[in-house]
Design a protein around this motif. Structure first.
Motif, PDB file in Angstrom:
ATOM      1  N   ILE A 140     -14.193   4.925   4.078  1.00 24.69           N
ATOM      2  CA  ILE A 140     -12.743   3.971   3.933  1.00 24.69           C
ATOM      3  C   ILE A 140     -11.655   4.952   3.539  1.00 24.69           C
ATOM      4  N   PHE A 141     -11.814   5.595   2.434  1.00 23.52           N
ATOM      5  CA  PHE A 141     -10.755   6.441   2.037  1.00 23.52           C
ATOM      6  C   PHE A 141     -10.406   7.678   2.857  1.00 23.52           C
ATOM      7  N   TYR A 142     -11.243   8.073   3.882  1.00 18.94           N
ATOM      8  CA  TYR A 142     -10.861   9.218   4.718  1.00 18.94           C
ATOM      9  C   TYR A 142      -9.848   8.559   5.745  1.00 18.94           C
ATOM     10  N   GLY A 143      -9.956   7.236   6.324  1.00 22.84           N
ATOM     11  CA  GLY A 143      -8.784   6.994   7.159  1.00 22.84           C
ATOM     12  C   GLY A 143      -7.680   6.454   6.486  1.00 22.84           C
ATOM     13  N   VAL A 144      -8.030   5.605   5.316  1.00 31.90           N
ATOM     14  CA  VAL A 144      -6.899   5.123   4.529  1.00 31.90           C
ATOM     15  C   VAL A 144      -6.037   6.302   4.137  1.00 31.90           C
ATOM     16  N   GLY A 145      -6.724   7.168   3.479  1.00 31.62           N
ATOM     17  CA  GLY A 145      -5.866   8.230   2.650  1.00 31.62           C
ATOM     18  C   GLY A 145      -4.927   8.859   3.743  1.00 31.62           C
ATOM     19  N   ALA A 146      -5.392   9.202   4.924  1.00 30.67           N
ATOM     20  CA  ALA A 146      -4.756   9.946   5.929  1.00 30.67           C
ATOM     21  C   ALA A 146      -3.483   8.990   6.186  1.00 30.67           C
ATOM     22  N   SER A 147      -3.714   7.704   6.440  1.00 28.61           N
ATOM     23  CA  SER A 147      -2.719   6.666   6.794  1.00 28.61           C
ATOM     24  C   SER A 147      -1.500   6.633   5.860  1.00 28.61           C
ATOM     25  N   VAL A 148      -2.025   6.649   4.620  1.00 26.17           N
ATOM     26  CA  VAL A 148      -1.182   6.452   3.526  1.00 26.17           C
ATOM     27  C   VAL A 148      -0.192   7.756   3.386  1.00 26.17           C
ATOM     28  N   ILE A 149      -0.547   8.767   3.538  1.00 24.15           N
ATOM     29  CA  ILE A 149       0.258  10.103   3.660  1.00 24.15           C
ATOM     30  C   ILE A 149       1.164   9.895   4.936  1.00 24.15           C
ATOM     31  N   ILE A 193      -8.532  17.983  11.674  1.00 26.90           N
ATOM     32  CA  ILE A 193      -7.631  17.526  12.596  1.00 26.90           C
ATOM     33  C   ILE A 193      -7.773  15.830  12.836  1.00 26.90           C
ATOM     34  N   PRO A 194      -8.987  15.293  12.831  1.00 19.68           N
ATOM     35  CA  PRO A 194      -8.607  13.714  12.812  1.00 19.68           C
ATOM     36  C   PRO A 194      -7.814  13.056  11.791  1.00 19.68           C
ATOM     37  N   SER A 195      -8.054  13.755  10.517  1.00 23.76           N
ATOM     38  CA  SER A 195      -6.973  13.004   9.699  1.00 23.76           C
ATOM     39  C   SER A 195      -5.747  13.234   9.825  1.00 23.76           C
ATOM     40  N   VAL A 196      -5.332  14.517  10.324  1.00 22.00           N
ATOM     41  CA  VAL A 196      -3.917  14.743  10.644  1.00 22.00           C
ATOM     42  C   VAL A 196      -3.413  13.829  11.704  1.00 22.00           C
ATOM     43  N   VAL A 197      -4.389  13.650  12.854  1.00 23.20           N
ATOM     44  CA  VAL A 197      -3.967  12.670  13.918  1.00 23.20           C
ATOM     45  C   VAL A 197      -3.786  11.282  13.264  1.00 23.20           C
ATOM     46  N   ILE A 198      -4.563  10.538  12.486  1.00 18.83           N
ATOM     47  CA  ILE A 198      -4.240   9.551  11.801  1.00 18.83           C
ATOM     48  C   ILE A 198      -2.904   9.418  11.224  1.00 18.83           C
ATOM     49  N   MET A 199      -2.578  10.491  10.496  1.00 24.48           N
ATOM     50  CA  MET A 199      -1.627  10.511   9.722  1.00 24.48           C
ATOM     51  C   MET A 199      -0.360  10.452  10.794  1.00 24.48           C
ATOM     52  N   LEU A 200      -0.528  11.198  11.902  1.00 20.38           N
ATOM     53  CA  LEU A 200       0.833  11.240  12.915  1.00 20.38           C
ATOM     54  C   LEU A 200       0.829   9.852  13.391  1.00 20.38           C
ATOM     55  N   PHE A 230       0.875  -1.190  -0.093  1.00 16.73           N
ATOM     56  CA  PHE A 230       0.042   0.066  -0.082  1.00 16.73           C
ATOM     57  C   PHE A 230       1.008   1.181   0.165  1.00 16.73           C
ATOM     58  N   GLY A 231       0.160   2.458  -0.333  1.00 17.38           N
ATOM     59  CA  GLY A 231       0.808   3.663  -0.236  1.00 17.38           C
ATOM     60  C   GLY A 231       1.137   4.352  -1.626  1.00 17.38           C
ATOM     61  N   GLY A 232       0.929   3.736  -2.786  1.00 13.16           N
ATOM     62  CA  GLY A 232       1.441   4.540  -3.855  1.00 13.16           C
ATOM     63  C   GLY A 232       2.899   4.282  -4.292  1.00 13.16           C
ATOM     64  N   PRO A 233       3.265   5.098  -5.336  1.00 12.15           N
ATOM     65  CA  PRO A 233       4.456   4.971  -5.914  1.00 12.15           C
ATOM     66  C   PRO A 233       5.741   5.663  -4.941  1.00 12.15           C
ATOM     67  N   VAL A 234       5.663   6.481  -4.214  1.00  7.67           N
ATOM     68  CA  VAL A 234       6.496   6.691  -3.174  1.00  7.67           C
ATOM     69  C   VAL A 234       6.877   5.600  -1.971  1.00  7.67           C
ATOM     70  N   ALA A 235       5.814   5.209  -1.629  1.00  2.00           N
ATOM     71  CA  ALA A 235       6.014   3.909  -0.593  1.00  2.00           C
ATOM     72  C   ALA A 235       6.470   2.683  -1.344  1.00  2.00           C
TER      73      ALA A 235
END
Length: 381
Positions: free
Chosen positions: A115-124, A341-348, A23-28
């Protein structure tokens, strides 16, 4: 080049796993390949990896798929490149076929946005950490390379697109600074085939011909990662041909982000919505075949001249620029994805967990983020 420490079967199994769980796209994905094949397994040397990354960045098409093809070429030449590319792409292609079937059967996927809301933040978070590690490993303490890295990161973030001219210029700059050419003796450094865009008289009588021609152009003339192809696809799929509406296209991009493997596999989902399984197969083949050819055709020149000081210097410059462009793309994605804020928290939390607990696999984090996203969108928000 180091002696071979693996079989072709080993490599195929690795890319099948990466295509299934990566997971994570090209960078990952390019970060995973470096971590697994260079650092942990030591199947591929640092030099071979850097050559592959530079070639993948210079040629049009999806970055991660091209790097996988080149890595397959390193010890097993054409057969290895072919099988590595297929093994990397086929798992996610089968997944988007299944999602496409469910999408058409159910009349859309409204739950996907949750689903994408949480996954997208985690992928970042995943790609941020991958980009950080790749930057430190590849650039080191070279101030010139750091300057190139920063310049490309900033320009990519500001313009929101990759600048192939700057990437080429970076390679030439480092070549002239670190290994000044003797034009009387120096070999031709950039022997990559030059693309000339032609418009052959392809029949537009059927939708499959339209799909084949459009996605061939997408694979042959769009530089950068799978993320760079999205604007091109939007212009053709939504505006020009009107195969999909706005919401369907957004869903197609979301499918690419919540499935493992190359982001460009969204072309399979789009092809399925337009013309079923034949459309998906034609779209995927038309997109990936050009990048395959533009990887294996110049690969022998990279292998033959790659150790020359001038070539090595140019590759260092292109690599620094490529990684800078990747970092800029991470910032662009973060700006669009981390909207509250929730998406930033998931990413961090993703970054901290991956940094502190190195044995935890990314798919587990992705699954947890998906569940959190559904809870936040359907219950709390």
């Amino acid at each position: 080049m180091s002696s071979e420490k693996y079989t072709l079967k080993n490599l195929i199994l690795y890319f099948l796993k990466l295509g299934t769980w990566g997971f994570g796209g090209p960078v990952a994905l390019v970060g995973y390949m470096h971590r697994d094949l260079v650092e942990n397994k030591k199947w591929i040397t640092e030099e071979d990896y850097k050559e592959g990354l530079a070639l993948a960045q210079l040629a049009p098409g999806p970055l991660a798929a091209q790097l996988a093809i080149y890595i397959g070429y390193v010890h097993h030449r054409i057969l290895g490149a072919t099988l590595a590319g297929i093994a990397f792409v086929i798992p996610s292609f089968l997944m988007v076929l299944g999602i496409g079937y469910a999408y058409t059967l159910l009349g859309g996927l409204p739950w996907m946005q949750a689903i994408f809301y949480g996954v997208g933040a985690s992928v970042i978070g995943i790609i941020t950490l991958s980009s950080y590690k790749l930057t430190l490993k590849s650039i080191g303490k070279d101030y010139l390379l750091w300057a190139i890295f920063i310049m490309l990161a900033v320009t990519t973030f500001v313009t929101e697109e990759e600048n192939i001219v700057l990437i080429l210029a970076a390679g030439i700059l480092v070549w002239f600074v670190k290994a000044p050419p003797n034009f009387a003796k120096a070999p031709t450094l950039f022997t990559l085939p030059i693309l000339v865009q032609a418009a052959p008289a392809i029949s537009q009588s059927t939708k499959l011909y339209q799909i084949a021609w459009f996605f061939t152009k997408a694979g042959a003339f769009v530089f950068g990662s799978g993320l760079a192809i999205v604007p091109f696809l939007y212009g053709g799929v939504v505006k020009e041909y009107q195969w999909l509406n706005e919401q369907q296209f957004v869903d197609a991009v979301a499918v690419a982000m919540i499935t493992p493997g190359p982001v460009v596999i969204t072309v399979g989902f789009i092809g399925y919505l337009v013309a079923g399984v034949p459309g998906a197969c034609v779209a995927a083949l038309a997109t990936f075949l050009p990048c395959y050819l533009f990887t294996i055709l110049p690969a022998p020149y990279f292998k033959k001249y790659g150790k020359h000081p001038a070539i090595k210097a140019a590759v260092d410059g292109v690599t620094a620029a490529a990684i800078g462009a990747i970092a800029g793309a991470v910032l662009v994605l973060g700006k669009r994805t981390l909207t509250d804020i929730p998406s930033v928290v998931i990413m961090l939390c993703t970054v901290v967990i991956l940094f502190k607990f190195k044995k935890i696999q990314e798919p587990l984090i992705i699954a947890a983020a998906a569940c959190i996203g559904v809870i936040l969108k359907t219950i709390l928000i």
